[in-house]
Design a protein around this motif. Sequence first.
Motif, PDB file in Angstrom:
ATOM      1  N   PHE A  64       0.649  -1.251  -0.081  1.00  0.00           N
ATOM      2  CA  PHE A  64      -0.065   0.058  -0.533  1.00  0.00           C
ATOM      3  C   PHE A  64       0.702   1.161   0.030  1.00  0.00           C
ATOM      4  N   HIS A 147      -5.996   2.070 -10.613  1.00  0.00           N
ATOM      5  CA  HIS A 147      -6.537   1.206  -9.674  1.00  0.00           C
ATOM      6  C   HIS A 147      -6.246   1.893  -8.395  1.00  0.00           C
ATOM      7  N   ARG A 149      -5.947   1.808  -4.448  1.00  0.00           N
ATOM      8  CA  ARG A 149      -5.075   1.566  -3.764  1.00  0.00           C
ATOM      9  C   ARG A 149      -5.627  -0.224  -3.560  1.00  0.00           C
ATOM     10  N   SER A 150      -6.021  -0.154  -4.318  1.00  0.00           N
ATOM     11  CA  SER A 150      -7.291  -1.901  -4.875  1.00  0.00           C
ATOM     12  C   SER A 150      -5.736  -2.313  -5.597  1.00  0.00           C
TER      13      SER A 150
ATOM     14  N   LEU B  63     -13.893  -7.194  -1.084  1.00  0.00           N
ATOM     15  CA  LEU B  63     -13.135  -5.996  -2.426  1.00  0.00           C
ATOM     16  C   LEU B  63     -14.416  -5.653  -2.951  1.00  0.00           C
ATOM     17  N   ARG B  70     -14.927   3.138  -4.462  1.00  0.00           N
ATOM     18  CA  ARG B  70     -13.746   2.898  -5.499  1.00  0.00           C
ATOM     19  C   ARG B  70     -14.291   3.437  -6.823  1.00  0.00           C
ATOM     20  N   HIS B  71     -13.696   4.761  -7.188  1.00  0.00           N
ATOM     21  CA  HIS B  71     -13.316   4.722  -9.036  1.00  0.00           C
ATOM     22  C   HIS B  71     -14.594   5.812  -8.713  1.00  0.00           C
ATOM     23  N   PRO B 152      -8.699  -1.497   1.567  1.00  0.00           N
ATOM     24  CA  PRO B 152      -8.886  -2.661   0.734  1.00  0.00           C
ATOM     25  C   PRO B 152      -7.663  -2.721   1.923  1.00  0.00           C
TER      26      PRO B 152
END
Lengths: 243, 486, 284
Positions: A64, A147, A149-150, B63, B70-71, B152
Amino acid sequence: MIRTALILVRPMLRAVDWAPLAWTWLASVAMIVAAALTRGAVVSCDAVVLSRLSAGAMGATAGFALVDPMAYGALATPVPRWLRMWLRTALAAGAALAAWGTSLALIVAFLPHGSPLLAGDLALEAATCVLTGLSGAAVAVRLRPRHGRSAALAGTAAQFALLALTLFLTAELWLWPLQNDPQWPVAHRLWLVILPLPVACLALANGNPVARRPARWSHRVMTFFIGFFPGGPYARTKSSLLP
Amino acid sequence: MSLTRFEAALLLRSPLVWGSAVLMVALRVWQTWSRAPAWPEVTIDTAYGCMLVGAGALLAANLAVNRERRHGMPETIRALPVRAPARTRALLATAPAVAAVVACAATAVHLLSLLPARPAGRFDPWEALTGPAGAALCGVLGVTVGRWFPGPATGPVVLFAVAAPVELSRSGGSWAALLPVILRHDLPVEINPRPSGAHLVYLLALIPLVAALGMSRYGMRPRRSLAALAGLAVAVPAGAVAIAGTHDAVPQERLARWLTPEAQRCRDIEGVRYCAYPGYEAWIPRWTRAVRPVIAAVPPAARDLVPEIRQRVGDVSSGQGRGTMMKPTWPHPTGPFFLWGRHGTAELSEAWLGGQVAARVAGLSDPEWWRVSITDPIYGASDVFVRVGTPGCAGWRQARTLVALWLGGQAGPVRTAASSWAQTKDSERPAAERLYRYAERLVARPDARSRMWAHWTTLIDPKTTVEQALPLLGLTPDPDDRKDCS
Amino acid sequence: MTPTVSVRGLRKRYGRTPVLDGLDIAFDVGVTGLLGPNGAGKTTLLRCLATTLAPDAGELRVLGLDPATTSGRTEVRRRLGYLPQDPGFYPHFTAFETLDYVAILKEITDRRERHREVTRVLDEVGLTDRARTKARKLSGGMRQRLALAQALLGGPDLLVLDEPTVGLDPEQRLRLRALVSRLGESRTVLLSTHQTEDVAALCERVVVMEGGRILFDGTPAGLAAVAAGRVSLGDHRPGPGSLFWRTADGRYRTIGDAPAEAVPAEPTVEDGYLLLVGRTEEAA
């Protein structure tokens, strides 16, 4: 360049997301204390298991630190990407290994008197685990910078893959013996052989983007493995930093 | 409903889920490739393997929960009519179901693949189902922690928190009954009863409890409270029963029963008596195959020296560690344990058992129980407790030791056969090596059997030395014949 | 005189999709606007010029340097200011800290000089009073101005701005136009935008791209002239197949064949752009 690197350390220490590593360290410490309190001490075989699990967890979350929300903007600056990424890698690896080290110190503190622990060999395992996690995250961050932190979860996936592969190795190639096993010294010679692999992966992933076609073979290899999972979190987009 | 179906389709497509299932099956096939399967051990190890599927499901579910953060999605999602509780409910229904189905499928594939090998022992369906139940629990855990602690990084941290106690439980403790899999077991598994039924009920009860905890993120409603209480009401007593049924040490009276001849079922085959524990009679033909060449090499007049082949209990849990604190009530410990080789390692097991019979027939001293070597060549690198058993320097000078080595060499490699009764100290090694070389030369001679039979009585006389035996067997002394032994 | 940026036969594809298809163009001092629909290749071109993306083929020279070499790329970046389409920030950094960090990356290593430069650009974009505010607390428009500020650090010779007016209110847009136009007097400024009014107000030159190719390269007046005689205003709704919209005063503005009762109207840059892109769609 060195001067720039030194000046960058302070803002980078602030920029890096330390929360995942911090939480992992806390969980590791809690587990060690719980194991010690429930049994009165940490027995030698448990000490090795705890050390390994702690190293694996640190490796899984150290990635991370490599996620940079300003990656795109920073790419168009004269300070090269490899410098920024290696600085992040060094800070993350240092912090992860330091956290692991404090966990190990705690384990040793709870060991019964006269129970030796081969800390050097365990440190070798920990370094390999941490670098493996970082290398997975570095590849994902390079190929899929949008993308966020994923992408760092690729570090967890890399750890998973390392563990899974090693479970297929048996007999003289078994990498997870206990201390009193005759296989111990052999296993740690193997760990020494494995250690350069994540370092090499980091060298590829942290390098500067290639300037010209055709795409460097290293990028094609990395893209192949990341793109292997269609529709996964790393599905192909146009957002790669590489051609 | 459509949201549930949508999430289920996404989770089933997740490489984390099906990839971990493929990995689990591959790993289990690899791990069982060179061992003759026994149901009790296989089901426990397969349940442990399901933790891989559980890990994949936990990460995938986590997830999925964090997807809407996210995003740039939060703003979009917030303006939609289907609210967070409904979305969470869909995931809480899907994640454990998908994890369980995938784990079940992987378990079934692996167990069915073992059927042609005719596994021994008793199949415990509850034990087999704890794997999918554990995977389902991991799936629902991934959703719940994702809702309470979004981000995450939560997935890996929770994985660590689940994996660490499971691994630590290998060294014992009845608290292991509260974990998704009770790893620690004896060999045979049946000697130390396991609360598989109660453990399964406990795991299943945890699923709605953890799910209710996940939904409580949006406030405690009556249905959620009811689900939590119901889960708790079942999990607590089931867990207590499971803890009570998990023993660190094999109960003494149970061990005593297992060490009597009446605990075994016997069969006479080709003049030899074979006794196996219930469920393991299917392995008797394997033992016969090992012993047959040794007996064929014994002169007919001496075949009454061939002992009974009785399956043995090795080291089992005794509270402080492992060790069999009792002797069996039958004499001469000649027999296999609860492991046998397969696909290339069967020959090692055959040599090992043949070596034991050879030592007995040659009249080697009956070692004290705690000095019998229980090294099994198919264990490979593991923490098998090795005891030292050796004929001693006097034994290495005797001709009958050479006879034992030659007889063992009929079943397999001389040294492998010898390992079942001789773990030489370093000081004895030259003497032992000397005899191994003579035995290997003897095995290669076509007239060895006729010479053995002709001089049998002399050769197995404890007073006959190796030097006296060599000319009888047509062997010339080695040029560098070292007899050092101290 | 050598142009600041020279592009010849530039090609780039993502997978099988060509995004830049043999582009030939040059840019010099002044403000050039890039217009085009989504997927036209504007951002890809700007990323190539900003040295963050390598083309597959073609010749590219930026500030007289070859970005294909490491040394060339580094030198370009010393004289370049880039505002990406999705600028990222560290949420817990203040505006000042963000710019300070970028200034270090631009090799302004002397602390005093760096802080002076940071203060200057904050003032340029009107964020002086927000210098100590954390990025996560800034509004969208302020973040966009912060992103522009980081592009201005170091007084770059080439400014590449990808949709710089996104999220800005009219007053901020006006301010940005003034700033960019002042910069364009002595620097090469390339900006991509969907706002034709910005192009009309600000750019000396406009390039319309579509499918990786250049459809138009000229002045804003020239682009408006493309629609000369093809724009009309009427009281009645035109028939199907026409490109039209209802104006604020309730009339219908049509681009293309005029409806029967409509009167000709003065074409704008937007009209010319729509006609160009619409024609290409018809041809496709």
